[in-house]
Design a protein around this motif. Structure first.
Motif, PDB file in Angstrom:
ATOM      1  N   GLN A  62      36.840  44.377  34.411  1.00  0.00           N
ATOM      2  CA  GLN A  62      37.766  44.733  35.491  1.00  0.00           C
ATOM      3  C   GLN A  62      37.711  43.596  36.511  1.00  0.00           C
ATOM      4  O   GLN A  62      36.804  43.548  37.327  1.00  0.00           O
ATOM      5  CB  GLN A  62      37.334  46.025  36.178  1.00  0.00           C
ATOM      6  CG  GLN A  62      36.892  47.113  35.255  1.00  0.00           C
ATOM      7  CD  GLN A  62      38.014  48.089  34.964  1.00  0.00           C
ATOM      8  OE1 GLN A  62      39.132  47.911  35.440  1.00  0.00           O
ATOM      9  NE2 GLN A  62      37.736  49.103  34.187  1.00  0.00           N
ATOM     10  N   SER A  87      44.106  41.370  47.540  1.00  0.00           N
ATOM     11  CA  SER A  87      45.517  41.748  47.621  1.00  0.00           C
ATOM     12  C   SER A  87      46.174  41.103  48.838  1.00  0.00           C
ATOM     13  O   SER A  87      47.379  40.931  48.882  1.00  0.00           O
ATOM     14  CB  SER A  87      45.659  43.260  47.704  1.00  0.00           C
ATOM     15  OG  SER A  87      44.979  43.748  48.846  1.00  0.00           O
ATOM     16  N   LYS A  95      48.322  34.601  42.305  1.00  0.00           N
ATOM     17  CA  LYS A  95      49.528  34.410  41.491  1.00  0.00           C
ATOM     18  C   LYS A  95      49.554  35.176  40.169  1.00  0.00           C
ATOM     19  O   LYS A  95      50.573  35.746  39.828  1.00  0.00           O
ATOM     20  CB  LYS A  95      49.702  32.904  41.183  1.00  0.00           C
ATOM     21  CG  LYS A  95      50.111  32.087  42.388  1.00  0.00           C
ATOM     22  CD  LYS A  95      51.629  32.049  42.531  1.00  0.00           C
ATOM     23  CE  LYS A  95      52.072  31.318  43.781  1.00  0.00           C
ATOM     24  NZ  LYS A  95      51.749  29.884  43.755  1.00  0.00           N
ATOM     25  N   LYS A 115      49.535  37.743  37.054  1.00  0.00           N
ATOM     26  CA  LYS A 115      49.806  39.176  36.943  1.00  0.00           C
ATOM     27  C   LYS A 115      48.588  39.850  36.315  1.00  0.00           C
ATOM     28  O   LYS A 115      47.775  39.209  35.667  1.00  0.00           O
ATOM     29  CB  LYS A 115      51.029  39.416  36.056  1.00  0.00           C
ATOM     30  CG  LYS A 115      52.276  38.698  36.537  1.00  0.00           C
ATOM     31  CD  LYS A 115      52.879  39.383  37.733  1.00  0.00           C
ATOM     32  CE  LYS A 115      54.164  38.695  38.179  1.00  0.00           C
ATOM     33  NZ  LYS A 115      54.565  39.105  39.521  1.00  0.00           N
ATOM     34  N   GLY A 116      48.500  41.140  36.505  1.00  0.00           N
ATOM     35  CA  GLY A 116      47.423  41.894  35.878  1.00  0.00           C
ATOM     36  C   GLY A 116      46.164  41.876  36.718  1.00  0.00           C
ATOM     37  O   GLY A 116      46.093  41.264  37.769  1.00  0.00           O
ATOM     38  N   GLY A 117      45.149  42.577  36.242  1.00  0.00           N
ATOM     39  CA  GLY A 117      43.923  42.708  37.006  1.00  0.00           C
ATOM     40  C   GLY A 117      44.095  43.732  38.113  1.00  0.00           C
ATOM     41  O   GLY A 117      45.165  44.327  38.258  1.00  0.00           O
ATOM     42  N   GLN A 118      43.025  43.941  38.860  1.00  0.00           N
ATOM     43  CA  GLN A 118      43.108  44.886  39.973  1.00  0.00           C
ATOM     44  C   GLN A 118      42.901  44.140  41.266  1.00  0.00           C
ATOM     45  O   GLN A 118      42.439  43.003  41.272  1.00  0.00           O
ATOM     46  CB  GLN A 118      42.042  45.963  39.820  1.00  0.00           C
ATOM     47  CG  GLN A 118      42.269  46.838  38.627  1.00  0.00           C
ATOM     48  CD  GLN A 118      41.481  48.118  38.742  1.00  0.00           C
ATOM     49  OE1 GLN A 118      41.503  48.781  39.764  1.00  0.00           O
ATOM     50  NE2 GLN A 118      40.783  48.467  37.686  1.00  0.00           N
ATOM     51  N   SER A 119      43.213  44.792  42.378  1.00  0.00           N
ATOM     52  CA  SER A 119      43.095  44.094  43.649  1.00  0.00           C
ATOM     53  C   SER A 119      42.589  45.033  44.723  1.00  0.00           C
ATOM     54  O   SER A 119      42.617  46.244  44.572  1.00  0.00           O
ATOM     55  CB  SER A 119      44.441  43.515  44.048  1.00  0.00           C
ATOM     56  OG  SER A 119      45.353  44.562  44.269  1.00  0.00           O
TER      57      SER A 119
END
Lengths: 376, 330
Positions: free
Chosen positions: A191, A196, A226, A228-232
Motif C-alpha cells: 500500500q 494528497s 503525478k 495514478k493509483g496508490g493511496q494518499s
C-alpha cells in the motif's frame, strides 16, 4: 409544511448559542504558536552567544517543513532577546514567498529556491537589492514502511520508483527479495501512500526518483503527486499515521515523523559499499555533496540526488530562508540579522539534530554566515 | 443546516395561539411597519450577499480559467500551481455527486423509519429522548466525524466490503481489492450518518402535522396502523420529506472536514466504488488551499463556483418539487 414560528425562533437561538460557543472554544484552542510544547523535545541551549540587536516584532512565514526547527529557534532566541518578538507562521512555501514578495514579512521560509520571475518581483520589494536563498535547515526524507516481521529493509531507487508507480505491488516481489536476501518477505499487498496536498517533500522525493531512477520514473518532479493509483493522505502527519496503522504500507516523510511514530525506515542502496540509513548525519553528508547554483550572496543549492558517496543519504530536503541581500526594511533589519546570525551559528545548527533535521555541513554554513553578516 | 435541525428540539406548540390572534388586528400600527421594513431589509440584504458571493467567485474564477491549459470540465488532473496550470473538475464533480447520492440512498430510508417510529409507534416516554439523541448527532462537529471515520469506521469496513465483493463484485462497482477502506463508498456511509439528524427531525415534524382527522377517519374505516401511515401520513408528509432530504443533500454536497480526513484523495475515477481515490469539491479546496499560489487559489475558487451552482440547482429543484406536490396534497 407549516413549521411553527416559535420553534424556528428557538432553533435560531439554539443555533446562535452553538455557533458562538464554538467560536469561543476555537478561539481558545488554536493558534498556540508561542513556542509551547510542540518542539518535539529539542534541548534549549543556554543562549550565551545570541546577540540582540533591534527590537519590535519580526513577521515571517512559509515552509511547514521547517516548523519544528523554527519553533525551537524562536523559543531560544526570544528567551535571550526580550525586546524582539518573532512570529513565524508555517503557512507553506508558496504562501510564504507570496507574503514576502508583498512586503508583509521580513523573511520567508521556502522548500524551494526562488524562481527567476520571483527574483525579478523581489527587486520591487527590497529596493536596490534582490531576494536571496539562504539554506538553513536540511533534513532526510525517510521512507517508512510497515511490513510484519521485516526489519532493516533495503531498497534502491529503481525499486522505490516501481513501488510508488504501482509497478511492484507485492512485498515478496523478486526485485525486493533480491535486495533483501535474508528477510522473510510476506505475500502481502503493497500500500503505497503519497501526499494528497502539494508539498516540498513530494517535490524532493520525486526529484530523487527522477535523478536516480530515470527509466522507472517517467514523471516530471513536482509538488503535486503525478502518478495514478496508490493511496494518499494529507500532510506528513497524515501519511505517517497511515503507515503506522496499515499493514503493507510504505510512504515518505520527514525523519522526525518516523522517529515520533516509531516507524521502520528503509535503508537505501545508493551504490555505496553499504546501504545508507536515513539519519541527520547521513543527510548532512549528502548536503555536502550539493552544488551552490546561486550567484553572489544567493546560496541556492542543487543536491546531487544520484550521489554514491559513502554514507550520504540522497533523499534530502533543504529549506531556505528568503531575505533581501540589500534594501531590507530599516526597522526590521537589525532583528532579522541577529536572528539569522543565531540560527546560522554553530549553536543554532547543533540543536537541529535532536529534532531529526540535519545541520549544515561546515563549508556551506560558513558561506551562509558570511552572507548573513553582509545583509543590508 | 445545523440551525434548522435544532427545530425539532421543542415540542410542537399549540395550534393557533397568540401569534394568529395578533395578526388579525390593524396592520398599520408603527410596530408593524418597522417590522415590515426590517424583514424586507433583511430579505434584500440576503439577496445582496448571495449576489456578492456569486460576483466574487465569478471574477476570481475567470482569471484562473483564462490561464487553464486543460479542459475545466473534463481534465482528470489538478496541478493549478504548475507551469502551465492544468486543472479540471471532472473527478471532483463525480466524487461530490456520487458520495452524496450514496449518502442519500442510505440516510433517507433510515431517517423516514426513525421519524415514523418516533411520531407514530414509540411511546411518548421513549420518543422524546430518542429525538434528542438524533438531534445531538447534528451537534457533533464534522471533524469529530472525520476522526471517528478515519480511526474507527475505516478499519472496520473491510468485512462489509469483502461481503459486498463476494455477492456484488461481478457488477464491477462493488469490486474490492484489499487495502484501507478510504473510498467514496465509505464517505457515503459517513455522510449518511451526518445528514441523518436533519432529515429525521424535519420528517418527524412533518409527520406529526398530519391532520388527526385523516388518521382517525382511516382508523374508523378499519385500517391498521401501517395502512394509516401509508394512506394518510406518507402522502401528507411527502413534500416535507423531499425538502428534508434536499437539506440533507445540501449538507452532504458541501461537507469538508470529515471527507478530507477520511478519503484518500486522488485525481482519477476508480472503476469500483470501494477503491480508494476520488475527491470532492469541498475536500479539494480544504486540502489544496494552504500550498496554493495565486492561480492555484483562483482555480480552487472556480471549483467553488461550480459547487455553489450545484447547490443552488439542488435547492431550486427541491423548491420545484415541493411546489408541485403542495398543489397535489392541498
Amino acid at each position: 409544511m407549516k413549521l411553527q414560528r416559535k420553534n424556528r425562533l428557538r432553533a435560531v437561538a439554539f443555533g446562535a448559542i452553538a455557533v458562538s460557543g464554538a467560536l469561543v472554544l476555537t478561539a481558545c484552542g488554536s493558534d498556540d504558536n508561542s513556542g509551547g510544547g510542540s518542539t518535539g523535545g529539542g534541548s534549549t541551549k543556554a543562549a550565551g552567544n545570541i546577540k540582540c540587536e533591534g527590537k519590535g516584532q519580526l513577521l515571517a512565514s512559509g515552509s511547514s517543513a521547517q516548523k519544528n526547527a523554527m519553533d525551537l529557534w524562536v523559543k531560544n532566541f526570544m528567551a535571550a532577546c526580550k525586546d524582539i518578538q518573532i512570529n513565524y507562521k508555517p503557512t507553506g512555501s508558496g504562501a510564504g514567498i507570496q507574503e514576502f514578495l508583498q512586503g508583509k514579512t521580513a523573511f520567508a521560509g521556502s522548500d524551494s529556491a526562488l524562481k527567476p520571475e520571483e527574483v525579478t518581483k523581489s527587486k520591487e520589494v527590497v529596493k536596490g537589492g534582490q531576494g536571496i536563498n539562504l539554506p538553513l535547515v536540511g533534513g532526510p526524507i525517510a521512507v517508512g514502511y510497515k511490513v510484519p516481521g521485516v526489519k532493516d529493509l533495503v531498497l534502491d531507487a529503481d525499486t522505490l520508483a516501481k513501488i510508488f508507480d504501482n509497478k511492484i505491488d507485492k512485498w515478496n516481489d523478486p526485485a525486493i527479495a533480491k535486495l533483501n536476501k535474508d528477510a522473510k518477505l510476506p505475500d502481502l499487498k503493497i500500500q503505497a501512500f503519497h501526499r494528497s496536498d502539494e508539498s516540498g517533500t513530494t517535490d524532493n522525493f520525486t526529484k530523487y526518483l527522477k535523478a536516480a531512477a530515470d527509466k522507472s520514473w517517467p514523471y516530471e518532479p513536482a509538488k503535486a503527486w503525478k502518478p495514478k493509483g496508490g493511496q494518499s493522505a494529507d500532510g506528513s502527519a497524515g501519511v505517517s499515521s497511515q503507515v503506522k496503522q496499515t499493514d503493507g504500507a510504505i510512504s515518505y516523510f520527514e525523519l522526525s515523523y518516523a522517529t515520533a511514530n516509531k516507524i521502520d525506515t528503509v535503508k537505501l542502496n545508493t551504490g555505496a559499499s553499504a546501504p545508507v540509513e536515513a539519519t541527520s548525519d547521513n543527510a548532512s553528508k549528502a548536503i555536502a555533496e550539493a552544488k551552490i547554483t546561486g550567484t553572489g550572496k544567493d546560496l541556492a543549492l542543487k543536491l546531487n540526488y544520484a550521489t554514491k558517496a559513502e554514507g550520504a543519504y540522497p533523499i534530502t530536503l533543504v529549506t531556505y530562508e528568503v531575505v533581501g541581500d540589500k534594501g531590507n526594511k530599516a526597522e526590521t533589519l537589525p532583528a532579522t540579522k541577529s536572528f539569522l546570525t543565531y540560527i546560522a551559528s554553530e549553536d543554532g545548527q547543533s540543536v537541529l539534530k535532536d529534532l531529526g533535521y540535519a545541520p549544515l555541513p561546515a563549508e556551506i554554513a560558513t558561506k551562509v554566515r558570511e552572507a548573513v553578516a553582509s545583509l543590508a | 443546516m445545523e440551525i434548522s435541525s435544532a427545530t425539532a428540539d421543542s415540542p410542537p406548540p399549540p395550534a393557533g395561539g397568540p401569534a394568529t390572534a395578533a395578526r388579525t388586528k390593524s396592520a398599520t400600527r408603527p410596530g408593524d411597519r418597522i417590522f415590515l421594513a426590517f424583514s424586507r431589509g433583511s430579505g434584500i440584504l440576503l439577496l445582496v450577499i448571495m449576489a456578492a458571493i456569486a460576483v466574487f467567485l465569478t471574477v476570481r474564477a475567470t482569471s484562473a480559467l483564462s490561464k487553464n491549459e486543460g479542459n475545466f470540465f473534463t481534465t482528470f488532473e489538478w496541478t493549478a500551481n504548475g507551469t502551465p496550470p492544468v486543472f479540471g473538475i471532472a473527478v471532483l464533480a463525480f466524487g461530490t455527486v456520487v458520495s452524496s447520492v450514496i449518502a442519500m440512498l442510505i440516510a433517507v430510508p433510515v431517517a423516514i423509519g426513525i421519524a415514523l417510529f418516533i411520531s407514530h409507534y414509540a411511546p411518548r416516554r421513549l420518543a422524546t429522548p430518542l429525538s434528542y439523541v438524533i438531534d445531538l448527532l447534528a451537534a457533533v462537529p464534522s471533524i469529530v466525524y472525520g476522526l471517528w471515520g478515519a480511526l474507527f469506521l475505516v478499519p472496520h469496513l473491510g468485512g462489509l466490503y469483502s461481503w459486498l465483493d463476494d455477492y456484488l463484485g461481478w457488477t464491477g462497482i462493488f469490486a474490492y481489492h484489499d487495502g484501507a477502506a478510504r473510498s467514496l463508498f465509505t464517505i457515503g456511509i459517513l455522510l449518511a450518518i451526518m445528514i441523518l439528524p436533519i432529515v429525521t427531525s424535519v420528517s418527524r415534524e412533518v409527520f406529526l402535522q398530519t391532520p388527526k382527522m385523516n388518521e382517525e377517519a382511516a382508523l374508523a374505516l378499519g385500517a391498521t396502523r401501517w395502512e394509516v401511515i401509508r394512506m394518510a401520513v406518507l402522502p401528507f408528509g411527502r413534500s416535507g420529506v423531499i425538502s428534508a432530504s434536499m437539506l440533507g443533500l445540501g449538507r452532504a454536497l458541501g461537507e469538508t472536514m470529515a471527507v478530507a480526513t477520511v478519503l484518500s484523495p486522488s485525481f482519477e475515477i476508480g472503476k469500483s466504488l470501494l477503491d480508494p481515490g476520488g475527491g470532492t469539491f469541498a475536500q479539494n479546496i480544504a486540502s489544496s488551499f494552504k500550498e496554493s499560489g495565486e492561480i492555484g487559489k483562483d482555480a480552487l475558487i472556480a471549483s467553488g463556483l461550480v459547487l455553489f451552482v450545484l447547490t443552488l440547482l439542488v435547492n431550486g429543484a427541491a423548491r420545484l418539487i415541493i411546489a408541485r406536490r403542495k398543489e397535489y396534497t392541498a
